[in-house]
Design a protein around this motif. Sequence first.
Motif, PDB file in Angstrom:
ATOM      1  N   HIS A 103     -52.789   0.479  31.393  1.00 52.89           N
ATOM      2  CA  HIS A 103     -53.187  -0.726  32.111  1.00 52.89           C
ATOM      3  C   HIS A 103     -54.605  -1.085  31.666  1.00 52.89           C
ATOM      4  N   GLY A 104     -54.791  -2.273  31.176  1.00 55.51           N
ATOM      5  CA  GLY A 104     -56.092  -2.690  30.670  1.00 55.51           C
ATOM      6  C   GLY A 104     -56.314  -2.217  29.239  1.00 55.51           C
ATOM      7  N   ASP A 105     -57.449  -2.623  28.670  1.00 58.88           N
ATOM      8  CA  ASP A 105     -57.706  -2.312  27.267  1.00 58.88           C
ATOM      9  C   ASP A 105     -58.678  -1.153  27.051  1.00 58.88           C
ATOM     10  N   ALA A 106     -59.082  -0.472  28.123  1.00 66.84           N
ATOM     11  CA  ALA A 106     -60.081   0.599  28.002  1.00 66.84           C
ATOM     12  C   ALA A 106     -59.610   1.720  27.086  1.00 66.84           C
ATOM     13  N   GLU A 107     -58.355   2.125  27.182  1.00 63.71           N
ATOM     14  CA  GLU A 107     -57.853   3.204  26.331  1.00 63.71           C
ATOM     15  C   GLU A 107     -57.867   2.785  24.863  1.00 63.71           C
ATOM     16  N   THR A 108     -57.404   1.592  24.575  1.00 68.06           N
ATOM     17  CA  THR A 108     -57.391   1.084  23.203  1.00 68.06           C
ATOM     18  C   THR A 108     -58.802   1.039  22.629  1.00 68.06           C
ATOM     19  N   LEU A 109     -59.740   0.521  23.399  1.00 70.68           N
ATOM     20  CA  LEU A 109     -61.122   0.410  22.930  1.00 70.68           C
ATOM     21  C   LEU A 109     -61.761   1.788  22.737  1.00 70.68           C
ATOM     22  N   ALA A 110     -61.455   2.744  23.606  1.00 73.38           N
ATOM     23  CA  ALA A 110     -62.002   4.102  23.460  1.00 73.38           C
ATOM     24  C   ALA A 110     -61.478   4.762  22.186  1.00 73.38           C
ATOM     25  N   ILE A 111     -60.199   4.585  21.900  1.00 73.89           N
ATOM     26  CA  ILE A 111     -59.613   5.149  20.675  1.00 73.89           C
ATOM     27  C   ILE A 111     -60.228   4.476  19.451  1.00 73.89           C
ATOM     28  N   MET A 112     -60.372   3.159  19.496  1.00 73.85           N
ATOM     29  CA  MET A 112     -60.982   2.444  18.381  1.00 73.85           C
ATOM     30  C   MET A 112     -62.424   2.911  18.151  1.00 73.85           C
ATOM     31  N   ASP A 113     -63.179   3.113  19.227  1.00 74.34           N
ATOM     32  CA  ASP A 113     -64.554   3.589  19.097  1.00 74.34           C
ATOM     33  C   ASP A 113     -64.594   4.982  18.463  1.00 74.34           C
ATOM     34  N   ALA A 114     -63.663   5.851  18.849  1.00 74.53           N
ATOM     35  CA  ALA A 114     -63.616   7.200  18.271  1.00 74.53           C
ATOM     36  C   ALA A 114     -63.288   7.142  16.781  1.00 74.53           C
ATOM     37  N   ILE A 115     -62.364   6.260  16.412  1.00 78.53           N
ATOM     38  CA  ILE A 115     -62.014   6.109  14.989  1.00 78.53           C
ATOM     39  C   ILE A 115     -63.203   5.567  14.213  1.00 78.53           C
ATOM     40  N   LYS A 116     -63.868   4.541  14.762  1.00 77.75           N
ATOM     41  CA  LYS A 116     -65.044   3.976  14.085  1.00 77.75           C
ATOM     42  C   LYS A 116     -66.121   5.042  13.884  1.00 77.75           C
ATOM     43  N   ALA A 117     -66.371   5.840  14.908  1.00 74.41           N
ATOM     44  CA  ALA A 117     -67.403   6.871  14.807  1.00 74.41           C
ATOM     45  C   ALA A 117     -67.058   7.906  13.742  1.00 74.41           C
ATOM     46  N   ARG A 118     -65.780   8.200  13.595  1.00 73.71           N
ATOM     47  CA  ARG A 118     -65.354   9.233  12.645  1.00 73.71           C
ATOM     48  C   ARG A 118     -65.273   8.710  11.207  1.00 73.71           C
TER      49      ARG A 118
END
Length: 135
Positions: free
Chosen positions: A74-89
């Motif tokens: 529900h909501g986009d928080a999970e998607t954004l958290a995963i994207m942030d982790a990928i960007k950081a890596r």
Amino acid sequence: MTAPGDLQQALFLRLKGDASLSALLGGAGLLESPTGNVAFPYVTCGQTCAFDWDTGAENRDDQLITLHVWSKAHGDAETLAIMDAIKARLADAALVIGPRGQTRLSLEFTEARYDEDLLVHHGLLRFRALTQESA
């Protein structure tokens, strides 16, 4: 030229080495191609485009590779958290791909949206991979 499959394998190996990303994905969420019963959230590798920019001085090839994040939260928080982790890596990462040389990654594009037809949150991350082959 570095084969797109080699680049994908190197990206996935780097991502699988990130404990925080693995926790966000529930462990096995990096997939080459999802099956019909795949558990959400997960990440897939999309289109890879290769370009040969032969300057005559150095043998370089350029690839664009897109990663897709899929979530039913529900909501986009999970998607954004995963994207942030990928960007950081991956952002500005240097990968060694076999004997070919070193590949430098740079983030070119991101987008997160809700797909009403599929009822999922969909994140896109496009990276440019520039490989300089060993002599």
